[in-house]
Design a protein around this motif. Structure first.
Motif, short mmCIF file in Angstrom:
data_model
loop_
_atom_site.label_atom_id
_atom_site.label_comp_id
_atom_site.label_asym_id
_atom_site.label_seq_id
_atom_site.Cartn_x
_atom_site.Cartn_y
_atom_site.Cartn_z
N ARG A 1 49.71 -15.73 62.03
CA ARG A 1 48.13 -15.50 62.87
C ARG A 1 47.15 -14.96 61.85
O ARG A 1 46.06 -15.31 61.79
CB ARG A 1 48.46 -14.80 63.87
N GLU A 2 47.69 -13.96 61.15
CA GLU A 2 46.63 -13.38 60.03
C GLU A 2 46.52 -14.30 59.30
O GLU A 2 45.10 -14.38 58.73
CB GLU A 2 47.34 -12.04 59.73
N LEU A 3 47.25 -15.22 58.78
CA LEU A 3 46.85 -15.69 57.47
C LEU A 3 45.91 -17.16 58.07
O LEU A 3 45.21 -17.70 57.28
CB LEU A 3 48.07 -16.45 56.60
N ALA A 4 46.40 -17.64 59.23
CA ALA A 4 45.50 -18.54 59.90
C ALA A 4 43.97 -18.44 59.90
O ALA A 4 43.05 -18.74 59.34
CB ALA A 4 46.10 -19.22 61.11
N THR A 5 43.88 -17.15 60.65
CA THR A 5 42.46 -16.47 60.58
C THR A 5 41.83 -16.36 59.36
O THR A 5 40.46 -16.76 59.24
CB THR A 5 42.52 -15.16 61.52
N HIS A 6 42.47 -15.80 58.27
CA HIS A 6 41.93 -15.68 56.74
C HIS A 6 41.52 -16.87 56.31
O HIS A 6 40.52 -17.08 55.57
CB HIS A 6 42.89 -14.87 56.08
N SER A 7 42.47 -18.04 56.60
CA SER A 7 42.19 -19.32 56.15
C SER A 7 41.17 -20.34 56.84
O SER A 7 40.64 -21.26 56.47
CB SER A 7 43.49 -20.24 56.05
N GLY A 8 40.85 -19.70 57.88
CA GLY A 8 39.75 -20.45 58.70
C GLY A 8 40.40 -21.57 59.80
O GLY A 8 39.68 -22.59 60.09
N PHE A 9 41.91 -21.42 59.94
CA PHE A 9 42.28 -22.32 61.04
C PHE A 9 42.69 -21.81 62.22
O PHE A 9 42.94 -20.58 62.36
CB PHE A 9 43.67 -22.96 60.22
N SER A 10 42.68 -22.55 63.20
CA SER A 10 43.41 -21.84 64.49
C SER A 10 44.98 -21.86 64.55
O SER A 10 45.36 -22.42 63.61
CB SER A 10 42.75 -23.01 65.66
N VAL A 11 45.24 -20.88 65.35
CA VAL A 11 46.53 -20.99 65.37
C VAL A 11 47.37 -22.18 65.64
O VAL A 11 48.47 -22.60 64.95
CB VAL A 11 47.22 -19.71 66.46
N THR A 12 46.93 -22.86 66.43
CA THR A 12 47.32 -24.10 66.77
C THR A 12 47.39 -25.25 65.66
O THR A 12 48.51 -26.04 65.34
CB THR A 12 46.32 -25.04 67.97
N ALA A 13 46.29 -25.20 64.85
CA ALA A 13 46.30 -25.94 63.71
C ALA A 13 47.42 -25.58 62.57
O ALA A 13 48.19 -26.25 62.09
CB ALA A 13 45.01 -26.09 62.95
N TYR A 14 47.53 -24.12 62.42
CA TYR A 14 48.51 -23.46 61.59
C TYR A 14 49.98 -24.05 61.99
O TYR A 14 50.77 -24.28 61.00
CB TYR A 14 48.46 -21.95 61.58
N ARG A 15 50.24 -24.04 63.32
CA ARG A 15 51.46 -24.44 64.02
C ARG A 15 51.62 -25.88 63.40
O ARG A 15 52.91 -26.12 63.15
CB ARG A 15 51.36 -24.27 65.33
N GLY A 16 50.86 -26.59 63.42
CA GLY A 16 50.68 -28.17 63.02
C GLY A 16 51.18 -28.15 61.72
O GLY A 16 51.86 -29.02 61.45
N ILE A 17 50.71 -27.34 60.94
CA ILE A 17 51.07 -27.20 59.38
C ILE A 17 52.53 -26.78 59.30
O ILE A 17 53.21 -27.30 58.29
CB ILE A 17 50.08 -26.37 58.60
N GLY A 18 52.85 -25.84 60.10
CA GLY A 18 54.21 -25.47 59.94
C GLY A 18 55.16 -26.59 60.38
O GLY A 18 56.22 -26.89 59.77
N ALA A 19 54.94 -27.41 61.44
CA ALA A 19 55.62 -28.61 61.98
C ALA A 19 55.79 -29.24 60.76
O ALA A 19 56.88 -30.07 60.56
CB ALA A 19 54.91 -29.13 63.12
N LEU A 20 54.82 -29.79 60.04
CA LEU A 20 54.77 -30.76 58.93
C LEU A 20 55.67 -30.19 57.53
O LEU A 20 56.31 -31.01 57.06
CB LEU A 20 53.26 -30.99 58.31
N GLU A 21 55.79 -28.74 57.54
CA GLU A 21 56.49 -28.20 56.70
C GLU A 21 57.93 -28.41 57.09
O GLU A 21 58.93 -28.69 56.15
CB GLU A 21 56.11 -26.69 56.41
N LEU A 22 58.24 -28.15 58.25
CA LEU A 22 59.62 -28.35 58.74
C LEU A 22 60.17 -29.94 58.59
O LEU A 22 61.25 -29.95 58.22
CB LEU A 22 59.81 -27.86 60.18
#
Length: 114
Positions: free
Chosen positions: A28-49
């Motif tokens: 959550r902290e990294l998402a905010t720092h990067s300018g992403f929503s938590v939902t978008a960051y979850r999407g990135i995580g799904a792509l990584e998986l």
């Protein structure tokens, strides 16, 4: 060598992906720092998986491994662009660089270059 690199890449990106998908506090902290929503960051995580799974499938179906590796490089290019856009320090950028080099090494071994 291919098996070792594939398992290492898969473990790293599984850990990163799970952290993002579960939206753990650090994610959550990294998402905010990067300018992403938590939902978008979850999407990135799904792509990584998905890519980690593809890398493991590449042990028996090399095309899946190659496609997953290229996908990871695209994600890492986006990560590096985001770090540079945010004017992050080398210490903050280093994990993405190391992961990119690891994936490049995996692809090189998979293709018989190394």
């Amino acid at each position: 060598m291919t098996v070792v690199l594939a398992v290492l890449v898969a473990l790293i990106f599984t850990a990163l992906g799970v952290t993002k998908v579960l939206a753990l506090p650090l994610a959550r902290e990294l998402a905010t720092h990067s300018g992403f929503s938590v939902t978008a960051y979850r999407g990135i995580g799904a792509l990584e998986l998905a890519a980690a799974t593809g890398v493991l499938l590449g042990l028996t179906q090399p095309l899946f491994g190659a496609l997953a590796g290229v996908g990871l490089l695209l994600l890492l290019a986006g990560a590096l662009i985001t770090h540079l856009r945010n004017k992050d320090t080398l210490r903050q950028i280093a994990p993405a660089l190391v992961c990119a080099l690891l994936v490049i090494g995996y692809l090189a071994v998979l293709k018989g270059i190394l």
